[in-house]
Write a protein that holds these residues in place. Structure first.
Motif, short mmCIF file in Angstrom:
data_model
loop_
_atom_site.label_atom_id
_atom_site.label_comp_id
_atom_site.label_asym_id
_atom_site.label_seq_id
_atom_site.Cartn_x
_atom_site.Cartn_y
_atom_site.Cartn_z
N LEU A 172 -5.41 2.06 0.76
CA LEU A 172 -4.54 1.29 0.08
C LEU A 172 -3.42 2.16 -0.67
O LEU A 172 -3.53 3.19 -1.11
CB LEU A 172 -5.57 1.02 -1.08
CG LEU A 172 -4.83 0.73 -1.69
CD1 LEU A 172 -4.05 -0.76 -1.99
CD2 LEU A 172 -6.30 -0.02 -2.65
N GLU A 173 -2.20 2.11 -1.10
CA GLU A 173 -0.65 2.92 -2.01
C GLU A 173 -0.27 1.87 -3.02
O GLU A 173 0.61 0.56 -2.59
CB GLU A 173 0.48 3.58 -0.75
CG GLU A 173 0.82 4.23 -1.12
CD GLU A 173 1.93 4.75 -0.33
OE1 GLU A 173 2.99 4.26 -0.47
OE2 GLU A 173 1.81 5.65 0.89
N MET A 174 -0.55 2.50 -3.92
CA MET A 174 0.02 2.17 -5.38
C MET A 174 1.12 2.36 -5.44
O MET A 174 1.42 4.35 -5.50
CB MET A 174 -0.36 2.02 -6.78
CG MET A 174 -0.06 1.32 -7.62
SD MET A 174 -1.29 1.20 -9.02
CE MET A 174 -1.62 -0.88 -8.18
N ARG A 175 2.92 2.29 -5.42
CA ARG A 175 4.08 3.39 -5.81
C ARG A 175 4.06 2.73 -7.45
O ARG A 175 4.36 1.38 -7.59
CB ARG A 175 4.72 3.03 -4.75
CG ARG A 175 4.79 3.73 -3.33
CD ARG A 175 6.11 3.39 -2.95
NE ARG A 175 5.40 3.12 -1.30
CZ ARG A 175 6.34 2.65 -0.08
NH1 ARG A 175 7.45 2.15 -0.20
NH2 ARG A 175 5.64 3.29 0.88
N SER A 180 8.40 2.14 -7.94
CA SER A 180 8.86 0.63 -8.31
C SER A 180 8.34 -0.57 -8.09
O SER A 180 8.88 -1.69 -7.80
CB SER A 180 9.53 1.04 -6.18
OG SER A 180 7.82 1.59 -5.55
N HIS A 181 7.31 -0.07 -8.70
CA HIS A 181 6.22 -1.64 -8.70
C HIS A 181 6.35 -2.23 -7.31
O HIS A 181 5.55 -3.56 -7.78
CB HIS A 181 6.73 -1.86 -9.99
CG HIS A 181 4.98 -2.86 -10.69
ND1 HIS A 181 5.38 -3.99 -10.17
CD2 HIS A 181 5.54 -2.95 -11.82
CE1 HIS A 181 4.03 -4.75 -10.44
NE2 HIS A 181 4.41 -3.54 -11.80
N GLU A 182 5.07 -1.16 -6.24
CA GLU A 182 5.08 -2.04 -5.04
C GLU A 182 3.92 -1.94 -4.62
O GLU A 182 3.01 0.13 -4.99
CB GLU A 182 5.82 -1.63 -4.37
CG GLU A 182 7.58 -1.85 -4.85
CD GLU A 182 8.60 -1.42 -3.72
OE1 GLU A 182 8.78 -2.06 -2.85
OE2 GLU A 182 8.77 0.02 -3.03
N VAL A 183 2.90 -2.63 -3.98
CA VAL A 183 1.55 -2.28 -3.39
C VAL A 183 1.85 -2.22 -2.15
O VAL A 183 1.92 -3.55 -1.24
CB VAL A 183 0.48 -2.72 -4.08
CG1 VAL A 183 -1.25 -2.04 -3.98
CG2 VAL A 183 0.46 -2.20 -5.36
N PHE A 184 0.71 -1.59 -1.21
CA PHE A 184 1.08 -1.60 0.23
C PHE A 184 -0.87 -1.16 0.52
O PHE A 184 -1.32 0.02 0.23
CB PHE A 184 1.97 -0.78 0.86
CG PHE A 184 3.58 -1.05 0.81
CD1 PHE A 184 4.23 -1.24 1.94
CD2 PHE A 184 4.24 -0.45 -0.12
CE1 PHE A 184 5.64 -1.66 1.26
CE2 PHE A 184 4.72 -0.18 -0.46
CZ PHE A 184 6.31 -1.04 0.10
N LYS A 185 -0.73 -1.76 1.54
CA LYS A 185 -1.85 -1.99 2.47
C LYS A 185 -1.90 -1.91 4.11
O LYS A 185 -1.10 -2.67 4.39
CB LYS A 185 -3.28 -3.00 2.38
CG LYS A 185 -4.65 -2.74 2.25
CD LYS A 185 -5.10 -1.58 1.72
CE LYS A 185 -6.86 -1.24 1.64
NZ LYS A 185 -7.06 -0.94 3.55
N ALA A 186 -2.31 -0.29 4.79
CA ALA A 186 -2.15 -0.63 5.60
C ALA A 186 -0.55 -0.88 5.95
O ALA A 186 0.05 -1.17 7.51
CB ALA A 186 -3.19 -1.32 6.21
N LEU A 242 -6.70 -9.01 4.14
CA LEU A 242 -5.89 -7.45 5.17
C LEU A 242 -6.68 -7.34 5.81
O LEU A 242 -6.25 -5.99 6.05
CB LEU A 242 -4.12 -6.73 4.25
CG LEU A 242 -3.80 -7.38 4.10
CD1 LEU A 242 -2.86 -6.34 2.60
CD2 LEU A 242 -2.62 -7.88 5.11
N GLY A 243 -8.02 -7.74 5.82
CA GLY A 243 -9.21 -7.28 6.44
C GLY A 243 -9.72 -5.51 5.78
O GLY A 243 -10.17 -4.80 6.24
N THR A 244 -9.73 -6.20 4.44
CA THR A 244 -10.07 -4.67 3.65
C THR A 244 -11.62 -6.17 2.82
O THR A 244 -11.45 -5.72 1.61
CB THR A 244 -9.28 -4.29 2.84
OG1 THR A 244 -8.60 -3.45 3.56
CG2 THR A 244 -9.96 -2.80 2.14
N ARG A 245 -12.63 -6.20 3.49
CA ARG A 245 -13.35 -6.70 2.33
C ARG A 245 -15.12 -5.53 1.40
O ARG A 245 -15.05 -4.79 2.04
CB ARG A 245 -14.18 -7.88 2.96
CG ARG A 245 -13.31 -8.68 4.43
CD ARG A 245 -14.59 -9.98 4.46
NE ARG A 245 -13.11 -10.77 5.31
CZ ARG A 245 -13.19 -11.55 4.50
NH1 ARG A 245 -13.34 -11.75 2.92
NH2 ARG A 245 -13.03 -12.68 4.66
#
Length: 223
Positions: free
Chosen positions: A132-135, A138-144, A204-207
């Protein structure tokens, strides 16, 4: 960022709020100096946008009172007063920037970005937990490596949980740092936003990434 706008021109204040929220910030409004001080005392803000010609007490008086009360929130003055002595006075009272009205909204956004970079000294501009990555810039969040579409409140909520990953974050802390003056203690708005955030992460498969500590709050835990 969570930003407080202290501006008595209501149309301008609403325009700024709308524009800031469209660019990923959370914005609250106060229409007088006294109201603004109460907001700052009751909630944590990353920035205050302060007009100088306010009813009740002027922006200069607000600055003096902020410092007298030990409230160290960064303040950017937005004012039609262009007298160099007024600019110097505002900066000497603790403001970090001074933007003259009328201003270009893109310039305001650019100055806010500069302040964001300054206040992130010692903090990473990217927060990570596993994949999990929060930028923050740029106000963006990515999971995998898949981008999550989050609302401003969801982003602010996840940022708080990420900064405190592995630690309990109480509902009171969430109310204070993410909602402040907009929070109704009798509502279930926090639970609703936690549910929505969980749903987007689960897709996104992260329970189980956000753990509920019954009666106390929430904790973001590693997979």
């Amino acid at each position: 960022m969570k930003i407080l706008i202290i501006e008595d021109e209501r149309k301008l204040a609403r325009f700024m709020k709308q524009g800031l929220e469209q660019h990923g910030h959370v914005a609250d409004l106060a229409y007088s100096g006294s109201e603004g001080l109460n907001h700052v005392a009751g909630g944590l803000y990353d920035l205050v946008l302060l007009d100088l010609m306010l009813p009740g007490q002027t922006g200069f008086e607000v600055l003096k009172n902020l410092r007298a009360f030990g409230l160290a929130v960064p303040v950017m003055i937005l004012s039609a007063l262009s007298d160099p002595d007024k600019v110097v006075e505002g900066l000497d009272l603790g403001a970090v920037d001074y933007l003259r009205k009328p201003f270009d909204f893109n310039e305001l956004l650019a100055r806010i970005r500069v302040l964001q970079r300054r206040t992130q000294t010692g903090d990473s501009v990217v927060l990570r937990l596993d994949d999990l990555e929060m930028r923050l810039v740029s106000h963006e969040v990515f999971k995998a490596n898949v981008k999550l579409e989050l609302t401003n409140r969801e982003f602010a909520l996840l940022e708080l949980l990420l900064r405190r990953a592995g630690q309990l974050v109480t509902k009171n802390e969430i109310a204070e740092k993410v909602w402040a003056v907009d929070y109704d203690m009798g509502s279930n708005v926090i639970e609703v936003h936690i549910y929505q955030l969980r749903r987007k992460l689960d897709a996104l498969g992260t329970r189980g990434l956000i753990e509920t500590i019954i009666g106390r709050g929430y904790r973001l835990k590693s997979a």
